[in-house]
Design a protein around this motif. Structure first.
Motif, PDB file in Angstrom:
ATOM      1  N   TYR A   1      -5.336 -32.500  53.196  1.00 10.69           N
ATOM      2  CA  TYR A   1      -3.963 -32.184  53.574  1.00 10.69           C
ATOM      3  C   TYR A   1      -3.141 -31.572  52.440  1.00 10.69           C
ATOM      4  CZ  TYR A   1      -4.275 -34.706  58.041  1.00 10.69           C
ATOM      5  OH  TYR A   1      -4.592 -35.103  59.317  1.00 10.69           O
ATOM      6  N   TRP A   2      -3.743 -31.323  51.285  1.00 15.44           N
ATOM      7  CA  TRP A   2      -2.960 -30.888  50.123  1.00 15.44           C
ATOM      8  C   TRP A   2      -3.418 -29.520  49.612  1.00 15.44           C
ATOM      9  CZ3 TRP A   2       1.248 -33.564  49.496  1.00 15.44           C
ATOM     10  CH2 TRP A   2       1.275 -34.864  50.034  1.00 15.44           C
TER      11      TRP A   2
ATOM     12  N   LYS B   1       3.482 -36.361  44.931  1.00 15.25           N
ATOM     13  CA  LYS B   1       3.434 -35.896  46.306  1.00 15.25           C
ATOM     14  C   LYS B   1       4.717 -36.306  47.032  1.00 15.25           C
ATOM     15  CE  LYS B   1      -1.620 -36.336  46.503  1.00 15.25           C
ATOM     16  NZ  LYS B   1      -2.768 -37.052  47.117  1.00 15.25           N
TER      17      LYS B   1
ATOM     18  N   TYR C   1       5.008 -26.201  52.831  1.00 16.08           N
ATOM     19  CA  TYR C   1       4.354 -26.834  53.977  1.00 16.08           C
ATOM     20  C   TYR C   1       3.840 -25.741  54.901  1.00 16.08           C
ATOM     21  CZ  TYR C   1       3.824 -29.692  58.225  1.00 16.08           C
ATOM     22  OH  TYR C   1       3.341 -30.321  59.351  1.00 16.08           O
TER      23      TYR C   1
ATOM     24  N   LYS D   1      -0.623 -28.595  55.800  1.00 16.74           N
ATOM     25  CA  LYS D   1      -0.873 -28.927  54.398  1.00 16.74           C
ATOM     26  C   LYS D   1       0.429 -28.914  53.605  1.00 16.74           C
ATOM     27  CE  LYS D   1      -5.659 -27.442  53.678  1.00 16.74           C
ATOM     28  NZ  LYS D   1      -6.554 -26.644  52.800  1.00 16.74           N
TER      29      LYS D   1
ATOM     30  N   SER E   1       2.215 -28.928  49.524  1.00 16.44           N
ATOM     31  CA  SER E   1       2.041 -28.768  48.083  1.00 16.44           C
ATOM     32  C   SER E   1       2.588 -30.016  47.401  1.00 16.44           C
ATOM     33  CB  SER E   1       2.787 -27.534  47.578  1.00 16.44           C
ATOM     34  OG  SER E   1       4.197 -27.785  47.534  1.00 16.44           O
ATOM     35  N   LEU E   2       2.349 -30.119  46.101  1.00 17.20           N
ATOM     36  CA  LEU E   2       3.043 -31.130  45.306  1.00 17.20           C
ATOM     37  C   LEU E   2       4.523 -30.767  45.224  1.00 17.20           C
ATOM     38  CD1 LEU E   2       0.487 -31.508  42.361  1.00 17.20           C
ATOM     39  CD2 LEU E   2       0.771 -33.043  44.316  1.00 17.20           C
TER      40      LEU E   2
END
Length: 233
Positions: A74-75, A92, A107, A111, A113-114
């Motif tokens: 998911y990242w 996160k 987003y 998924k 991002s940080l």
């Protein structure tokens, strides 16, 4: 806490069983009435298939299970950002329960991002190989206190919770020009299910929905404001 009629943590009876039993009864009636032996053999094979299907069915469906999902898929990876990328934090969006400002993330395609801070980046100027067709820059505003302890196996769980929550509204929320996402912690979602719970144009409504969801599910939810949206087509 609202008066709940729906409890997603309780196993539910498998509705397929009654349908299969109906097919078995119908097939038995046809088998008994049939006079041609070859046709009887065909009916018998159909009956056997229905019986085998019944034997394989679970008595209950477990829509919510204990434990966390491996959320690695998911990242977005930092190394997939090709140029002009922000300086990502080692955090996160769902890591901490907090109310924040000036913390942003991308987003897209289910998924995240940080997080990064200070100035939001337009995805148009920040290419990433993990981007899907529609990319959002979101500002993290609020995460619920509840830590994620379970995972859901069916999107219908969230739909049922939302239906009951929205039916309990005691007020009408005013629409604004902003758009707010309510997102679910990927640790609490079986892979392939949507991470977007719903969207709304009212911040107070978004907070109400996120907090209300934790009355049903021990999972962390996040409220984020849409800053940019980019179509990569």
């Amino acid at each position: 806490m609202m008066d709940k009629k729906y409890d997603p943590l309780q196993p539910r009876l498998n509705p397929e069983i009654e349908e299969i039993l109906w097919l078995i009864k119908k097939n038995c009636d046809e088998l008994i009435k049939e006079k041609n032996f070859l046709s009887r053999r065909g009916q018998a094979r159909i009956l056997i298939a229905h019986l085998e299907e019944l034997v394989e069915q679970p008595e209950y469906f477990i829509d919510v299970e204990e434990g966390l999902i491996d959320d690695s898929r998911y990242w977005m990876k930092e190394g997939n950002f090709t140029n002009n990328s922000p300086l990502f934090l080692k955090e996160k969006p769902f890591d901490f329960a907090e109310t924040t400002e000036n913390l942003y993330f991308f987003y897209s395609n289910n998924k995240f991002s940080l997080l990064y801070k200070n100035v939001p980046f337009d995805p148009y100027y920040c290419p990433c190989l993990d981007y899907g067709f529609i990319v959002y820059t979101l500002e993290k505003l609020y995460t619920t206190q509840q830590e994620t302890q379970v995972h859901i196996n069916d999107n219908e769980v969230i739909t049922n919770c939302l239906d009951e929550i929205k039916s309990s509204y005691s007020q009408q929320y005013l629409q604004t020009d902003n758009r707010y996402f309510i997102l679910i912690d990927p640790l609490g979602v079986n892979y392939g299910l949507s991470l977007t719970v719903t969207t709304t144009n009212n911040y107070e409504e978004a907070i109400f929905i996120a907090n209300s969801l934790t009355d049903y599910l021990p999972i962390r939810f996040l409220v984020a404001k849409q800053i940019y949206v980019f179509d990569t087509h």
